[in-house]
Design a protein around this motif. Structure first.
Motif, PDB file in Angstrom:
ATOM      1  N   GLU A 181       0.801  -1.222   0.000  1.00  0.00           N
ATOM      2  CA  GLU A 181       0.000   0.000   0.000  1.00  0.00           C
ATOM      3  C   GLU A 181       0.836   1.275   0.000  1.00  0.00           C
ATOM      4  N   ARG A 182       2.131   1.177   0.200  1.00  0.00           N
ATOM      5  CA  ARG A 182       2.952   2.385   0.246  1.00  0.00           C
ATOM      6  C   ARG A 182       2.977   3.118  -1.093  1.00  0.00           C
ATOM      7  N   HIS A 183       2.689   2.383  -2.202  1.00  0.00           N
ATOM      8  CA  HIS A 183       2.702   2.993  -3.524  1.00  0.00           C
ATOM      9  C   HIS A 183       1.347   3.593  -3.903  1.00  0.00           C
ATOM     10  N   LEU A 184       0.326   3.389  -3.061  1.00  0.00           N
ATOM     11  CA  LEU A 184      -0.997   3.942  -3.343  1.00  0.00           C
ATOM     12  C   LEU A 184      -1.071   5.390  -2.872  1.00  0.00           C
ATOM     13  N   PRO A 185      -2.009   6.188  -3.412  1.00  0.00           N
ATOM     14  CA  PRO A 185      -2.232   7.544  -2.864  1.00  0.00           C
ATOM     15  C   PRO A 185      -2.598   7.454  -1.390  1.00  0.00           C
ATOM     16  N   LYS A 186      -2.246   8.459  -0.635  1.00  0.00           N
ATOM     17  CA  LYS A 186      -2.445   8.436   0.809  1.00  0.00           C
ATOM     18  C   LYS A 186      -3.898   8.170   1.183  1.00  0.00           C
ATOM     19  N   ALA A 187      -4.815   8.747   0.398  1.00  0.00           N
ATOM     20  CA  ALA A 187      -6.239   8.589   0.725  1.00  0.00           C
ATOM     21  C   ALA A 187      -6.703   7.147   0.586  1.00  0.00           C
ATOM     22  N   GLN A 188      -5.945   6.318  -0.175  1.00  0.00           N
ATOM     23  CA  GLN A 188      -6.358   4.924  -0.400  1.00  0.00           C
ATOM     24  C   GLN A 188      -5.639   3.942   0.516  1.00  0.00           C
ATOM     25  N   ARG A 189      -4.717   4.417   1.325  1.00  0.00           N
ATOM     26  CA  ARG A 189      -4.007   3.515   2.237  1.00  0.00           C
ATOM     27  C   ARG A 189      -4.843   3.260   3.493  1.00  0.00           C
ATOM     28  N   ARG A 190      -4.748   2.029   4.012  1.00  0.00           N
ATOM     29  CA  ARG A 190      -5.475   1.706   5.240  1.00  0.00           C
ATOM     30  C   ARG A 190      -4.769   2.276   6.463  1.00  0.00           C
ATOM     31  N   THR A 191      -5.557   2.738   7.396  1.00  0.00           N
ATOM     32  CA  THR A 191      -5.000   3.213   8.657  1.00  0.00           C
ATOM     33  C   THR A 191      -4.634   2.023   9.526  1.00  0.00           C
ATOM     34  N   ALA A 192      -3.934   2.279  10.628  1.00  0.00           N
ATOM     35  CA  ALA A 192      -3.566   1.205  11.552  1.00  0.00           C
ATOM     36  C   ALA A 192      -4.810   0.487  12.074  1.00  0.00           C
ATOM     37  N   LYS A 193      -5.900   1.243  12.262  1.00  0.00           N
ATOM     38  CA  LYS A 193      -7.141   0.645  12.760  1.00  0.00           C
ATOM     39  C   LYS A 193      -7.712  -0.330  11.753  1.00  0.00           C
ATOM     40  N   ARG A 194      -7.706   0.061  10.460  1.00  0.00           N
ATOM     41  CA  ARG A 194      -8.228  -0.846   9.415  1.00  0.00           C
ATOM     42  C   ARG A 194      -7.320  -2.064   9.249  1.00  0.00           C
ATOM     43  N   LEU A 195      -6.010  -1.864   9.362  1.00  0.00           N
ATOM     44  CA  LEU A 195      -5.089  -3.002   9.278  1.00  0.00           C
ATOM     45  C   LEU A 195      -5.307  -3.964  10.433  1.00  0.00           C
ATOM     46  N   PHE A 196      -5.562  -3.440  11.617  1.00  0.00           N
ATOM     47  CA  PHE A 196      -5.856  -4.261  12.796  1.00  0.00           C
ATOM     48  C   PHE A 196      -7.106  -5.110  12.543  1.00  0.00           C
ATOM     49  N   GLU A 197      -8.140  -4.499  11.967  1.00  0.00           N
ATOM     50  CA  GLU A 197      -9.360  -5.248  11.674  1.00  0.00           C
ATOM     51  C   GLU A 197      -9.101  -6.326  10.631  1.00  0.00           C
ATOM     52  N   GLY A 198      -8.211  -6.020   9.641  1.00  0.00           N
ATOM     53  CA  GLY A 198      -7.865  -7.028   8.645  1.00  0.00           C
ATOM     54  C   GLY A 198      -7.147  -8.222   9.264  1.00  0.00           C
ATOM     55  N   LEU A 199      -6.234  -7.962  10.215  1.00  0.00           N
ATOM     56  CA  LEU A 199      -5.530  -9.061  10.890  1.00  0.00           C
ATOM     57  C   LEU A 199      -6.480  -9.891  11.742  1.00  0.00           C
TER      58      LEU A 199
END
Length: 501
Positions: free
Chosen positions: A71-89
């Motif tokens: 996701e580092r190559h995506l625009p900032k608005a399209q990157r998941r926040t730490a909260k969304r990443l936590f939910e994904g895990l």
């Protein structure tokens, strides 16, 4: 672990004041071994955990890092926040705490930054007429004996370093527009670009990267003067570092000690003069020349100002039954003919204009503060025609600053029968011929000693009557061939004949 203040006190009391270890330990409620230990402490001590264990994250850390790498190559608005990443895990089976995920994300992002460029900046170079930087500051001044917090608009030409500052009671859009008008008049032209923070009065929305949605009224200003507005990256004040530094310098140079002036007009005249005086300093990049000399070079590269922008903010409002409109917590009068109608209220930095169909129907000096009533008594004359009794207690007329002679006549006429209606008729006449003419008529009436509305009206008519020509030229056909001769004996003859009868 003791904090450094206590450690410093232990060392100072023992090594400087020669106090015993036992006395220090007893006074500070410490053990003597602790005191002895910290007598050897010189550098800041403190336990910092080098690695925070996250046993439950374990094998999920690789998954998390792979997501972050993708996701580092995506625009900032399209990157998941730490909260969304936590939910994904969690959907992958992770049962640990959110803090572990948040800490891992932060550490991974920090590791991606090249340590060698942290805190490093690229020096900026500008050509004459290219850019001007803008910012606001907040200062304390004494205006007419009242200490108040004001807003100061700062402009700085990036090449010559010539500055311009102007003060306002507050930071609103009409103040921004007015400040630009004043700055361009002071500079004698317009630069190619103006650089701003993401001010709410300038920027409506921050989009991806450098993209911005600018305020429509502000863009009308930019289109009028044909300059390009540039908004800085959020939290990147170094992009307009010159004006950022200017804010601190101006506070020291111009507002310390506190500036004291009778009005904002006098304060701004002084600020403009000081901006010219301070330009006599050496240019920071070209020490052999002054700022004023560099400014003269840059002025020739600025775009000339063809006309001033109408720096107002407009809103549509309905006039109340008391002939008032409310603007910024104060109320301003409107001619009675427009009561109940919708008018365009144009709010300038220093005045209020009321407009219908492109015609200005009223204009007031702007007031700041709250719950003030700003009247023009002439707006209410049509109401007085029908309700002359309002002349005695009507709010617009109670403190009407009429000329002394007019006040004297008013006070005497109002004591007479139907005096209120009679004085209203004088005011209606004065609306046509002018208050100065009414003042002269009142002075002549007071001199003659008989003070009535009829006498004043007679004086008004005499003052406004057209002058009679000294000689009337007539065409030859209308001239008398035999001019009549005055003969008073004819009257005696007529009287005699009547007597005979």
């Amino acid at each position: 672990m003791l904090n450094m203040e206590v450690i410093a006190e232990i060392r100072r009391r023992h090594l400087v004041s020669k106090e015993s270890i036992s006395s220090i330990a007893r006074d500070l409620n410490l053990s003597r071994p602790t005191v002895r230990k910290h007598l050897q402490t010189i550098e800041t001590l403190g336990y910092v955990r080098q690695h925070q264990p996250a046993p439950k994250l374990g094998c999920f850390q690789a998954t998390l890092e792979s997501w972050l790498q993708t996701e580092r190559h995506l625009p900032k608005a399209q990157r998941r926040t730490a909260k969304r990443l936590f939910e994904g895990l969690q959907s992958e089976g992770y049962r640990g705490a959110y803090d572990s995920v948040q800490r891992c994300v932060k550490q991974w992002k920090s590791a991606q930054l090249a340590p060698s460029v942290k805190g490093a900046f690229v020096p900026l170079v500008f050509v004459p007429g290219d850019a001007c930087q803008f910012d606001w500051s907040q200062e304390q001044v004494d205006i007419d004996g009242v200490v108040q917090t004001i807003k100061v608009a700062h402009f700085r030409l990036a090449y010559s370093r010539q500055m311009f500052v102007v003060a306002y009671p507050r930071e609103t859009q009409e103040m921004v527009l007015d400040a630009h008008n004043r700055a361009f008049a002071f500079f004698g032209g317009v630069p190619q670009r103006l650089i701003y923070d993401n001010l709410k009065t300038v920027v409506d929305a921050i989009l991806v990267g450098k993209e911005r949605r600018f305020n429509r009224r502000f863009m009308a200003l930019a289109n009028h003067y044909l300059f390009e507005p540039v908004a800085c990256t959020p939290e990147s004040g170094w992009e307009k570092g010159q004006v950022e530094n200017q804010v601190g310098n101006v506070r020291e140079w111009l507002f310390t000690p506190m500036a004291r002036f009778k009005s904002f007009e006098l304060l701004n005249e002084w600020l403009s003069k000081r901006c010219l005086e301070l330009a006599a300093r050496s240019h920071p990049a070209e020490a052999e020349r002054t700022i004023a000399q560099c400014f003269e070079q840059e002025r020739a590269r600025l775009r000339p100002v063809a006309s001033e922008f109408a720096g107002y903010v407009e809103q549509m409002m309905r006039v109340s039954s008391t002939c008032l409109v409310r603007v910024d917590r104060n109320r301003y009068s409107v001619p009675a003919d427009f009561a109940g109608k919708v008018v365009s209220v144009r709010v300038f930095a220093d005045q209020i204009r009321l407009v219908i169909d492109g015609q200005v129907i009223a204009q007031h000096g702007r007031r700041f503060g709250r719950d003030q009533l700003i009247f023009d008594p002439w707006h209410y004359l049509p109401v007085l025609e029908k309700k002359p009794g309002a002349l005695r207690n009507g709010a617009p007329f109670v403190e009407w600053d009429l000329p002394k002679a007019v006040k004297a006549v008013r006070d005497r006429v109002l004591k007479q029968p139907r005096g209120d209606r009679a004085f209203v008729e004088l005011l209606l006449a004065a609306r046509e011929v002018g208050l100065d003419t009414l003042q002269v008529a009142c002075e002549l009436t007071l001199e003659c000693g008989v003070v009535t509305a009829a006498v004043v009206m007679n004086e008004l008519r005499r003052l406004t009557a057209p002058e009679r020509p000294e000689r009337i030229s007539l065409p030859e056909q209308l001239r008398l061939q035999v001019e009549p001769m005055a003969d008073c004996s004819r009257y005696d003859h007529l009287l005699g004949r009547q007597h005979v009868h």
